[in-house]
Design an enzyme around this catalytic site. Structure first.
Site, PDB file in Angstrom:
ATOM      1  N   CYS A  89      10.284  33.595 -20.412  1.00 18.32           N
ATOM      2  CA  CYS A  89      10.969  33.467 -19.131  1.00 18.32           C
ATOM      3  C   CYS A  89      10.079  32.681 -18.174  1.00 18.32           C
ATOM      4  O   CYS A  89       8.882  32.963 -18.039  1.00 18.32           O
ATOM      5  CB  CYS A  89      11.287  34.842 -18.540  1.00 18.32           C
ATOM      6  SG  CYS A  89      12.396  34.776 -17.111  1.00 18.32           S
TER       7      CYS A  89
ATOM      8  N   TYR B 158      18.780  34.729  -9.885  1.00 15.31           N
ATOM      9  CA  TYR B 158      17.410  35.246  -9.880  1.00 15.31           C
ATOM     10  C   TYR B 158      17.322  36.438 -10.819  1.00 15.31           C
ATOM     11  O   TYR B 158      18.129  37.361 -10.749  1.00 15.31           O
ATOM     12  CB  TYR B 158      16.998  35.690  -8.472  1.00 15.31           C
ATOM     13  CG  TYR B 158      16.871  34.559  -7.491  1.00 15.31           C
ATOM     14  CD1 TYR B 158      15.683  33.850  -7.359  1.00 15.31           C
ATOM     15  CD2 TYR B 158      17.951  34.181  -6.690  1.00 15.31           C
ATOM     16  CE1 TYR B 158      15.568  32.795  -6.462  1.00 15.31           C
ATOM     17  CE2 TYR B 158      17.848  33.128  -5.790  1.00 15.31           C
ATOM     18  CZ  TYR B 158      16.652  32.437  -5.677  1.00 15.31           C
ATOM     19  OH  TYR B 158      16.545  31.399  -4.798  1.00 15.31           O
ATOM     20  N   SER B 159      16.331  36.418 -11.698  1.00 15.10           N
ATOM     21  CA  SER B 159      16.098  37.556 -12.577  1.00 15.10           C
ATOM     22  C   SER B 159      15.703  38.768 -11.734  1.00 15.10           C
ATOM     23  O   SER B 159      14.907  38.653 -10.790  1.00 15.10           O
ATOM     24  CB  SER B 159      14.978  37.252 -13.573  1.00 15.10           C
ATOM     25  OG  SER B 159      15.337  36.207 -14.436  1.00 15.10           O
TER      26      SER B 159
ATOM     27  N   TYR C  80      14.527  28.138 -16.365  1.00 22.66           N
ATOM     28  CA  TYR C  80      15.258  27.558 -15.235  1.00 22.66           C
ATOM     29  C   TYR C  80      14.548  26.327 -14.724  1.00 22.66           C
ATOM     30  O   TYR C  80      13.410  26.072 -15.091  1.00 22.66           O
ATOM     31  CB  TYR C  80      15.401  28.597 -14.110  1.00 22.66           C
ATOM     32  CG  TYR C  80      14.156  29.419 -13.865  1.00 22.66           C
ATOM     33  CD1 TYR C  80      13.150  28.935 -13.044  1.00 22.66           C
ATOM     34  CD2 TYR C  80      13.969  30.661 -14.488  1.00 22.66           C
ATOM     35  CE1 TYR C  80      12.013  29.669 -12.811  1.00 22.66           C
ATOM     36  CE2 TYR C  80      12.820  31.406 -14.266  1.00 22.66           C
ATOM     37  CZ  TYR C  80      11.857  30.902 -13.429  1.00 22.66           C
ATOM     38  OH  TYR C  80      10.695  31.627 -13.211  1.00 22.66           O
TER      39      TYR C  80
ATOM     40  N   GLU D  75      14.970  32.692 -21.457  1.00 23.79           N
ATOM     41  CA  GLU D  75      15.667  32.434 -20.191  1.00 23.79           C
ATOM     42  C   GLU D  75      14.770  31.570 -19.339  1.00 23.79           C
ATOM     43  O   GLU D  75      13.739  32.029 -18.831  1.00 23.79           O
ATOM     44  CB  GLU D  75      16.003  33.744 -19.476  1.00 23.79           C
ATOM     45  CG  GLU D  75      16.816  33.547 -18.207  1.00 23.79           C
ATOM     46  CD  GLU D  75      17.283  34.856 -17.627  1.00 23.79           C
ATOM     47  OE1 GLU D  75      18.435  35.255 -17.900  1.00 23.79           O
ATOM     48  OE2 GLU D  75      16.496  35.508 -16.906  1.00 23.79           O
TER      49      GLU D  75
END
Length: 377
Positions: free
Chosen positions: A335, A154-155, A377, A375
């Site tokens: 992101c 998790y960022s 996901y 980044e």
């Protein structure tokens, strides 16, 4: 309500959504007044089982009430480090941290639930803005009986000083993962995301196994404090940018004075889905020369073709300006969900070709110059 002496000032910043009071608070002892007086404040006691947290009194105040621009913080040793901390705690030896608070960030009309989670790491898992924590949810890995669950990344959604501004907490922005049966359309609780639901269901004082910090791709380059940073996010992808922006506009760090431009593009479904909107709106008001904030609300706004407004459509609106900034050395960050990148890439490629230059060559140059940060996901 009561006024505090200037030497005891502390404040809390709203984290968005529909709660009547935000408790992203920090200890008064680490803060100093800047130039102006503060508005009235109230004091809360965070109820937690952790002995150190149990009696921690913090002072909270909405940012809309605050008449001071920044909060002075005591610099951490991290400010002097040449490299970011990396993998201090690995999956086989995770650090046991404590949940401080879990707050719903979104309003009642938002699809799904997103939570802001503050974790007390006691200063033992320090990080830089743009890094991630790994979380190991409790229980047994169904694919490996007897073994723990795999790490979920998790960022981090806070600065290195955390939401208490003492360097001992980190915050995560987590959307609860739920699954729906494609045939019935009903939620299937047997397939809910294990880690996101563990985090969103946590209570103050609960223990959590964390690893890291990890990641260097999304670090905020600070050698040039006057640089331009273009930040593009969908949903919880806004997490690292919250850390960047708090460092730029909320904290007064003696060794870092931001004088450049930060431009945030945030794509969500509707107004109720906006994350940390109160914070970002305040920055735009207080620092109009240094911060721009554009929202893409797919269920409420239309693009120029009459379709839904996605973040790539908002980028296209400002494409000429964005390309000029990139030509002048701006950093651009992406992101969020993997699915956002094809649309964004296609938009940038089309705009580039319409302008008569090759997107592939431009992208190659951006990567070579370390201006391109992704980044997903």
């Amino acid at each position: 309500m009561a006024h505090l002496a200037l030497s005891q000032l502390a404040l809390s910043v709203p984290v968005g959504g529909d709660l009547s009071l935000r408790r992203s608070a920090f200890k008064a002892s680490n803060l100093n007044s800047q130039d102006k007086l503060w508005a009235p404040v109230i004091t809360l006691n965070l109820k937690a089982n952790h002995s150190r947290l149990r009696n921690r009194h913090v002072t909270c105040m909405s940012v809309q009430q605050a008449s001071v621009s920044k909060v002075a913080v005591s610099p951490l040793g991290l400010e002097d480090a040449a490299e970011p901390p990396l993998n201090l705690h690995k999956p086989k030896e995770p650090y046991t941290a404590t949940i401080v608070s879990v707050e719903r960030l979104v309003g009642p009309k938002a699809p799904g639930e997103t939570c802001h989670i503050v974790i007390d790491h006691g200063g033992n898992v320090p990080y830089w803005e743009g890094q991630s924590y790994g979380v190991i949810p409790p229980g047994e890995n169904p694919k490996k009986p007897g073994a723990p669950h795999n790490v979920r990344l998790y960022s981090i959604a806070s600065t290195r000083y955390g939401d208490f501004f003492d360097g001992k907490t980190a915050s995560l922005c987590v959307r609860r993962a739920v699954y729906y049966d494609p045939e019935t359309g009903k939620e299937d609780p047997s397939k809910n995301g294990i880690c996101s639901n563990f985090l969103c269901n946590s209570k103050p004082g609960d223990k959590i196994q964390i690893t890291g910090p990890s990641g260097k791709i999304m670090l905020l380059p600070e050698k040039d404090p006057n640089a331009t940073h273009i930040m593009i996010a969908t949903g919880t992808g806004v997490a690292p940018y919250r850390g960047y922006l708090r460092r730029m506009f909320m904290e007064s760090v003696p060794t870092y004075k931001f004088g450049g431009l930060a431009w945030l593009f945030l794509g969500v479904a509707n107004t109720d889905s906006l994350l940390y909107d109160d914070e970002f709106t305040k920055y735009a008001k207080d620092y109009p020369e240094n911060f721009r904030y554009d929202r893409a609300l797919s269920r409420e706004q239309k693009n120029k073709k009459g379709g839904k407004m996605y973040v790539q459509d908002k980028i296209e609106e400002y494409s000429d300006e964005i390309f000029k900034l990139l030509d002048n050395g701006a950093h651009i960050y992406f992101c969020g969900l993997k699915g956002m990148m094809p649309g964004i890439q296609d938009t940038l490629k089309r705009v580039a070709e319409e302008s008569g230059f090759s997107w592939e060559e431009k992208l190659s140059q951006l990567k070579k110059n370390k201006q391109w940060h992704v980044e997903v996901y």
